[in-house]
Design a protein around this motif. Sequence first.
Motif, PDB file in Angstrom:
ATOM      1  N   PRO A  16     -14.016   0.095   0.094  1.00  0.00           N
ATOM      2  CA  PRO A  16     -13.186  -0.335   0.911  1.00  0.00           C
ATOM      3  C   PRO A  16     -14.048  -0.871   2.234  1.00  0.00           C
ATOM      4  O   PRO A  16     -13.930  -1.809   2.918  1.00  0.00           O
ATOM      5  CB  PRO A  16     -12.211   0.852   1.633  1.00  0.00           C
ATOM      6  N   LEU A  76      -8.037  -0.944  -1.502  1.00  0.00           N
ATOM      7  CA  LEU A  76      -7.942   0.400  -1.224  1.00  0.00           C
ATOM      8  C   LEU A  76      -7.533   1.323  -2.073  1.00  0.00           C
ATOM      9  O   LEU A  76      -7.455   2.716  -2.287  1.00  0.00           O
ATOM     10  CB  LEU A  76      -6.970   0.598  -0.070  1.00  0.00           C
ATOM     11  N   THR A  77      -6.984   0.964  -3.486  1.00  0.00           N
ATOM     12  CA  THR A  77      -6.341   1.780  -4.477  1.00  0.00           C
ATOM     13  C   THR A  77      -6.876   1.709  -5.695  1.00  0.00           C
ATOM     14  O   THR A  77      -7.466   0.600  -6.098  1.00  0.00           O
ATOM     15  CB  THR A  77      -4.884   1.552  -4.528  1.00  0.00           C
ATOM     16  N   ASP A  80      -3.796   6.105  -6.911  1.00  0.00           N
ATOM     17  CA  ASP A  80      -4.648   6.878  -5.892  1.00  0.00           C
ATOM     18  C   ASP A  80      -5.682   6.077  -4.797  1.00  0.00           C
ATOM     19  O   ASP A  80      -5.730   4.924  -5.162  1.00  0.00           O
ATOM     20  CB  ASP A  80      -5.316   7.860  -6.536  1.00  0.00           C
ATOM     21  N   LEU A  81      -6.281   6.454  -3.906  1.00  0.00           N
ATOM     22  CA  LEU A  81      -7.308   5.874  -3.030  1.00  0.00           C
ATOM     23  C   LEU A  81      -8.279   5.864  -3.901  1.00  0.00           C
ATOM     24  O   LEU A  81      -8.793   6.448  -4.691  1.00  0.00           O
ATOM     25  CB  LEU A  81      -7.347   6.597  -1.725  1.00  0.00           C
ATOM     26  N   LEU A 122       0.979  -1.204  -0.003  1.00  0.00           N
ATOM     27  CA  LEU A 122       0.094  -0.023  -0.136  1.00  0.00           C
ATOM     28  C   LEU A 122       0.760   1.178  -0.114  1.00  0.00           C
ATOM     29  O   LEU A 122       0.728   2.126  -0.653  1.00  0.00           O
ATOM     30  CB  LEU A 122      -0.889   0.097   1.207  1.00  0.00           C
ATOM     31  N   THR A 127      -4.462  -3.776  -1.888  1.00  0.00           N
ATOM     32  CA  THR A 127      -4.274  -2.768  -2.918  1.00  0.00           C
ATOM     33  C   THR A 127      -5.690  -2.844  -3.939  1.00  0.00           C
ATOM     34  O   THR A 127      -5.962  -1.694  -4.322  1.00  0.00           O
ATOM     35  CB  THR A 127      -3.249  -3.199  -3.960  1.00  0.00           C
TER      36      THR A 127
END
Lengths: 224, 107
Positions: B71, B59-60, B64-65, A195, B56
């Motif tokens: 999530p 969350l991504t 970027d998020l 992450l 990943t």
Amino acid sequence: MRSMKRTLGSRLLRNIALVCLADGLVGMSYGAIAVGSGLETWLPVALSVLVLAGSAEFLFVGIVAAGGSPIAAAVTGLLVNARHLPFGLAVGDVLGRGPRRVVGSHLMNDESVVFALGETDPDRRRAAYWACGVGIAVCWPLGALLGAVAGNTIGDPAALGLDAMFPAVLLALVLPALRDRDVRAPALIGAVVALAATPVLPAGLPVLAALVGLLAGVRRAVLR
Amino acid sequence: MTGQLVLIGSVGVLAAGTFAFRFAGPALRPRIATRPWMERTMASAAVILLTALVGTAALTEGHDLAGVARPTGVVVAGLLAWRKAPFVVIVLSAAATAAGLRLLGVP
């Protein structure tokens, strides 16, 4: 088929079927998005049969549709798919030899690997891997074809929450392995590393960088 | 025309390279998996990669998020999985939560 049902049991078979169905739905949105962004129908369909790895295909199609170079798209896809090498080291025992190994290698993906890892009995490992692998090899290209032909008639996949299904499936399937303390610490460290690396590293590398989590396991073993 | 050929060639390179990655593991395995600790390490490596993928993918989005809805859906699924809910319920709850939140205007 009947012997596969006997080996796997109807519950595991049902779980595998659900994952294949979900992949088929995502495949439909993938085909629709690819064609909707101006690409020809053959491209998402050929990728779904020949590459058979969703995230790499999404990236390939995204880069090409945005006007990027197909060569850069292929390199990015290869980075994303490099994780199949360690996957094969972990579950390669289920593939058999000769032509079976060739076919079985092509069926390797996140879902078939995680289903195989969840089983300890060798027969069940093998059956789970092949059932999921074959199911996805059918459902993913079929979905991509339907989506590409139907074009823009399929709405935004995010509106249906389809994007949350893939991580949820993987999480539900790796959770039992994470009950083992010796695996949990390296896995969580690896996830944090991945992450943290996502904003700065090219696609695919963050997940591979998670392998530094293995060092945590080594340290633990040495200290003990 | 050249553009089309480059595109076809790139699809071929990605397909062949991906297959090479997939085939290398099972082919090298007999030489590597000779000791129990090697076997354990390879299994751990796969779990580490899959856990990182969960993180990943949940969350991504690109670099970027991914917003809040996805999530949250994955967390709901994780809680249900932890409480040993049926697999169908787990998977559908993730989609339903994310879709429901987006319906309410949550990104």
